[in-house]
Design an enzyme around this catalytic site. Sequence first.
Site, short mmCIF file in Angstrom:
data_model
loop_
_atom_site.label_atom_id
_atom_site.label_comp_id
_atom_site.label_asym_id
_atom_site.label_seq_id
_atom_site.Cartn_x
_atom_site.Cartn_y
_atom_site.Cartn_z
N TYR A 160 0.84 -1.20 0.00
CA TYR A 160 0.00 0.00 0.00
C TYR A 160 0.88 1.26 0.00
CZ TYR A 160 -3.42 3.41 1.84
OH TYR A 160 -4.22 4.52 2.03
N LYS A 164 1.16 4.25 -2.81
CA LYS A 164 0.83 5.64 -2.50
C LYS A 164 2.03 6.58 -2.72
CE LYS A 164 -3.55 5.25 -1.37
NZ LYS A 164 -4.59 5.94 -2.13
P1 NAI Z 1 -13.11 3.64 1.67
O1 NAI Z 1 -12.80 2.19 1.58
O2 NAI Z 1 -14.36 4.06 2.35
O3 NAI Z 1 -13.12 4.33 0.22
C1 NAI Z 1 -12.48 3.81 -0.89
C2 NAI Z 1 -13.50 3.76 -1.99
O4 NAI Z 1 -12.86 3.35 -3.21
C3 NAI Z 1 -14.61 2.73 -1.70
O5 NAI Z 1 -15.86 3.32 -1.94
C4 NAI Z 1 -14.32 1.62 -2.71
O6 NAI Z 1 -15.47 0.92 -3.11
C5 NAI Z 1 -13.70 2.41 -3.86
N1 NAI Z 1 -12.94 1.58 -4.76
C6 NAI Z 1 -12.04 0.63 -4.42
N2 NAI Z 1 -11.57 0.03 -5.53
C7 NAI Z 1 -12.19 0.63 -6.58
C8 NAI Z 1 -12.12 0.45 -7.99
N3 NAI Z 1 -11.35 -0.50 -8.53
N4 NAI Z 1 -12.89 1.24 -8.77
C9 NAI Z 1 -13.69 2.18 -8.24
N5 NAI Z 1 -13.80 2.39 -6.91
C10 NAI Z 1 -13.05 1.61 -6.10
O7 NAI Z 1 -11.87 4.31 2.37
P2 NAI Z 1 -11.44 5.82 2.51
O8 NAI Z 1 -10.73 5.90 3.78
O9 NAI Z 1 -12.55 6.74 2.23
O10 NAI Z 1 -10.35 5.93 1.35
C11 NAI Z 1 -10.40 6.87 0.28
C12 NAI Z 1 -8.98 7.09 -0.21
O11 NAI Z 1 -8.23 7.70 0.83
C13 NAI Z 1 -8.23 5.82 -0.58
O12 NAI Z 1 -7.45 6.04 -1.73
C14 NAI Z 1 -7.34 5.59 0.63
O13 NAI Z 1 -6.19 4.85 0.32
C15 NAI Z 1 -7.01 7.02 1.01
N6 NAI Z 1 -6.56 7.21 2.37
C16 NAI Z 1 -7.33 6.84 3.44
C17 NAI Z 1 -6.87 7.06 4.73
C18 NAI Z 1 -7.66 6.66 5.93
O14 NAI Z 1 -7.12 6.71 7.04
N7 NAI Z 1 -8.92 6.31 5.82
C19 NAI Z 1 -5.56 7.69 4.98
C20 NAI Z 1 -4.85 8.04 3.77
C21 NAI Z 1 -5.34 7.81 2.53
#
Ligand code: NAI
Length: 255
Positions: A160, A164
Site C-alpha cells: 500500500y 501511494k
Molecule cells: P473507503 O474504503 O471508504 O473508500 C475507498 C473507496 O474506493 C470505496 O468506496 C471503494 O469501493 C472504492 N474503490 C475501491 N476500488 C475501486 C475500484 N477499482 N474502482 C472504483 N472504486 C473503487 O476508504 P477511505 O478511507 O474513504 O479511502 C479513500 C482514499 O483515501 C483511498 O485512496 C485511501 O487509500 C485514502 N486514504 C485513506 C486514509 C484513511 O485513514 N482512511 C488515509 C490516507 C489515505
Amino acid sequence: MSAQRFTGRTALITGAGSGIGRALALAFAAEGANVVVAGRTRSALEETVALVEEAGGVAVARVADVTDAAGVDALVRGAVERFGSLDVAVNNAGIIRAGRSLADTDPADWQAVMDTNLTGLFLALRAEIRQMRAQPGGGTIVNVASNLGAHAQKPGVTAYSASKAAVASLTRGAALEHIGDGVRINSVSPGVTRTAMSLLPGESEEGRAARMKEQSPLGRAVTTAEVARAVLYLASDDAAPVVGADLVIDGGTTL
Ligand code: NAI
C-alpha cells in the site's frame, strides 16, 4: 452562506460511495458543483447521491471500476455528456491489504493494490487530462495518496505504501507535463482518517481514537470533512499557483 467556488463546474469523484469520497461529493456539491459520483457499487453511490440531493445539491451516480480502462474513458465521456465539461476530478478510489510483511505478501494482494491504487489512478488521470486539455477552460485534478508512502512507513502495509508513494510521484510528473495544457494536478496525503479503512482488525472507533491520541501530535484522527476541505482548496482557483504539490493532512503524525 458559505463560498460557492465550484458553481456550474463538473466534479468527478472516484470511490465516492463511502468514506472520504462521499465527503468529497457532499463538499463539492455544497459549493455549487455538479458531481459525478463514481465507484463499483451502485447502491452505495446512490446513497451518496441521495445525501447530496437532501442537502440541495446536484449529483449523479455512475458505476465504474478504475481498473477498467474502457470503463474509465466512458465515465469521463458520460460526465461531459451529462454536464457539458469536466472541470475537477478527484482520484480517490483505493484499497489496502494490511497485516503481512513484504516477505509474506501474496503476489495477488500486491497486484490488487497496485491495480487499483496505481494503475487505476493512472487510467483515470489519463482520461481526465485528455478531456481537460481539449476543453477551453482546462481543469484541475487532485489525487488521493497517503502519508504512508512518500512520508512514512509502517510494518504490514508496504505494498500500500509503495502504491501511494508512487501516486505522489505520478502526480508530480503529470503536473509538470500538463500544466502547460491548462490542467493543474496535485495530491493530498491524509493520515489516519475516520473511515472504515483506518480501523485495525477488530478495532472500534473508540479504540482508534485512543490510538490516535497517543500517535498523533494533534491528538486525534482526521475527519473526512477535513480532507475534503483540503481537496477543495487545491481544486479551487485559490490554489492557482500550486502545481504538483502533495499536501500532508495528518495532524503532524509524520513530522
Ligand atoms: P473507503 O474504503 O471508504 O473508500 C475507498 C473507496 O474506493 C470505496 O468506496 C471503494 O469501493 C472504492 N474503490 C475501491 N476500488 C475501486 C475500484 N477499482 N474502482 C472504483 N472504486 C473503487 O476508504 P477511505 O478511507 O474513504 O479511502 C479513500 C482514499 O483515501 C483511498 O485512496 C485511501 O487509500 C485514502 N486514504 C485513506 C486514509 C484513511 O485513514 N482512511 C488515509 C490516507 C489515505
